[in-house]
Design a protein around this motif. Structure first.
Motif, PDB file in Angstrom:
ATOM      1  N   HIS A   1      -8.450  -1.075  -2.819  1.00 58.92           N
ATOM      2  CA  HIS A   1      -8.315   0.210  -2.130  1.00 58.92           C
ATOM      3  C   HIS A   1      -6.857   0.673  -2.019  1.00 58.92           C
ATOM      4  N   ASP A   2      -6.607   1.912  -2.465  1.00 60.03           N
ATOM      5  CA  ASP A   2      -5.306   2.582  -2.388  1.00 60.03           C
ATOM      6  C   ASP A   2      -4.281   2.064  -3.391  1.00 60.03           C
TER       7      ASP A   2
ATOM      8  N   ARG B   1      -0.809   9.344  -0.483  1.00 57.76           N
ATOM      9  CA  ARG B   1      -2.254   9.337  -0.709  1.00 57.76           C
ATOM     10  C   ARG B   1      -2.821  10.751  -0.625  1.00 57.76           C
TER      11      ARG B   1
ATOM     12  N   GLU C   1     -15.234   3.615  -6.824  1.00 62.15           N
ATOM     13  CA  GLU C   1     -14.757   4.939  -7.206  1.00 62.15           C
ATOM     14  C   GLU C   1     -13.245   4.909  -7.383  1.00 62.15           C
ATOM     15  N   VAL C   2     -12.753   5.714  -8.332  1.00 62.38           N
ATOM     16  CA  VAL C   2     -11.314   5.886  -8.492  1.00 62.38           C
ATOM     17  C   VAL C   2     -10.992   7.370  -8.509  1.00 62.38           C
ATOM     18  N   LEU C   3      -9.775   7.668  -8.131  1.00 62.84           N
ATOM     19  CA  LEU C   3      -9.256   9.027  -8.196  1.00 62.84           C
ATOM     20  C   LEU C   3      -8.462   9.146  -9.490  1.00 62.84           C
TER      21      LEU C   3
ATOM     22  N   LYS D   1       0.831  -1.199   0.000  1.00 61.38           N
ATOM     23  CA  LYS D   1       0.000   0.000   0.000  1.00 61.38           C
ATOM     24  C   LYS D   1       0.869   1.253   0.000  1.00 61.38           C
TER      25      LYS D   1
ATOM     26  N   SER E   1      -4.728  12.811  -3.579  1.00 56.22           N
ATOM     27  CA  SER E   1      -6.088  13.305  -3.348  1.00 56.22           C
ATOM     28  C   SER E   1      -6.192  14.802  -3.611  1.00 56.22           C
TER      29      SER E   1
ATOM     30  N   TYR F   1      -4.521   6.298 -12.042  1.00 57.44           N
ATOM     31  CA  TYR F   1      -5.715   6.139 -11.217  1.00 57.44           C
ATOM     32  C   TYR F   1      -5.337   5.547  -9.861  1.00 57.44           C
TER      33      TYR F   1
ATOM     34  N   ILE G   1     -12.392  12.522  -8.247  1.00 50.69           N
ATOM     35  CA  ILE G   1     -13.044  11.234  -8.021  1.00 50.69           C
ATOM     36  C   ILE G   1     -14.132  10.996  -9.069  1.00 50.69           C
TER      37      ILE G   1
ATOM     38  N   ASN H   1     -10.228   3.906  -4.956  1.00 51.77           N
ATOM     39  CA  ASN H   1     -10.793   4.192  -3.640  1.00 51.77           C
ATOM     40  C   ASN H   1     -11.663   3.044  -3.147  1.00 51.77           C
ATOM     41  N   SER H   2     -12.432   2.471  -4.067  1.00 53.65           N
ATOM     42  CA  SER H   2     -13.284   1.333  -3.731  1.00 53.65           C
ATOM     43  C   SER H   2     -13.552   0.550  -5.006  1.00 53.65           C
TER      44      SER H   2
END
Length: 241
Positions: A77-78, A22, A104-106, A16, A26, A51, A31, A54-55
Motif C-alpha cells: 500500500h502506497d 498521494r 488495485e494500482v493507480l 511511505k 490520485s 504505478y 485505478i 493501493n492494495s
C-alpha cells in the motif's frame, strides 16, 4: 507464503509517501485491478507509466546475467513502482514488476506527473528523496551479490530479515516468519539447493538454528555482518522491503 508474509509486515521503517504526494498522484491517475501472476511491466520495455499500489502486493525484481531472479522489493500500500523512469528521455523499465497478491494500482502517466511535479518544488523534492532511498536499497542488495556472491546475498538477506521481523531473545534474534529455501533463494539470485547448503553450513558453525516451523534464529549476527563487510547502513536502507 511470501505474499502472506509481506501482507502482514510490521516493519515500521517501510518508507511511505506523504499525504500531499498521494493526493497529487490520485488526482492524475486511473485505478485498475491487478491479478496474481500478471505483470505491470517487464524489464526493458518502454516506460510510459508509473504505478502506486493501493492494495495487493507487487514484486520488483531483476534478472541476473545467468538468468536467476533477484527480488529487490516487495511493494504494498502506497508504494510507487516504476518510479525510476521519471525525468528521463525515452526511458525503459530497469526492472520487472510481478503481482504477488491481487488488488488495485493507480496508473499515472509519466509525462503528466513530470509536469505536475515541476510546478510544485516541495513535492518534487519529496519524490526525488523517496526515489533516492529506494535506489540505495536496491544498490546495496546488488552490491552484496556482486562483491560477495551468493553467500553474501544470503547473509545480507538474513540480516535484512532480522531487521524487519526480528524478535530479540537470549540466544539471539528470531526471524519471526517462516520462509522456504526457494523463497530465500529468490532474494539471493541463487538456487534452492545452494541456499540449503549454505544454511546447513551456518547451522554447523552455530551462527543460526532453525526450529520445527522453519523460523530462523540468528545466534551470531556479527558473524554475518563481518563476512559481508557490513557498512552499518541505517535500518531504513537495510530491511527486506
Amino acid at each position: 507464503m511470501l505474499s502472506d508474509l509481506m501482507l502482514g509486515s510490521r516493519n515500521s521503517t517501510h518508507q511511505k509517501i506523504s499525504t500531499e504526494l498521494r493526493e497529487l498522484l490520485s488526482s492524475i491517475g486511473t485505478i485498475i485491478k491487478i491479478y496474481k501472476g500478471t505483470y505491470l511491466f517487464h524489464e526493458g520495455l518502454d516506460a510510459n507509466e508509473i504505478y502506486m499500489v493501493n492494495s495487493g502486493l507487487v514484486q520488483v525484481s531483476k534478472l541476473t546475467a545467468d538468468g536467476k531472479e533477484l527480488i529487490l522489493r516487495i511493494c504494498s500500500h502506497d508504494d510507487l513502482v516504476g518510479e525510476l523512469s521519471l525525468f528521463s528521455d525515452d526511458p525503459n523499465y530497469l526492472l520487472s514488476a510481478k503481482v504477488l497478491a491481487p488488488g488495485e494500482v493507480l496508473v499515472i502517466n509519466k509525462d503528466e506527473l513530470e509536469e505536475s511535479l515541476l510546478s510544485n518544488p516541495m513535492l518534487t523534492f519529496e519524490y526525488m528523496r523517496w526515489t533516492s532511498i529506494h535506489m540505495r536499497k536496491s544498490h546495496s542488495k546488488i552490491r552484496d551479490l556482486l562483491l560477495n556472491g551468493k553467500k553474501g546475498a544470503l547473509y545480507s538477506t538474513l540480516i535484512r530479515l532480522a531487521n524487519s521481523y526480528g524478535l530479540e531473545q537470549d540466544e539471539g534474534t528470531l526471524i519471526d516468519v517462516a520462509l522456504t529455501n526457494q523463497e530465500l533463494a529468490n532474494f539471493c539470485a541463487a538456487t534452492r539447493e545452494s541456499v540449503n547448503r549454505m544454511l546447513v553450513d551456518l547451522r554447523k558453525l552455530d551462527v543460526i538454528s532453525i526450529d520445527k516451523t522453519g523460523k530462523i534464529l540468528v545466534r551470531d549476527i556479527d558473524y554475518l555482518k563481518s563476512e559481508i563487510g557490513c557498512e552499518g547502513c541505517p535500518i531504513e536502507i537495510c530491511n527486506i522491503n
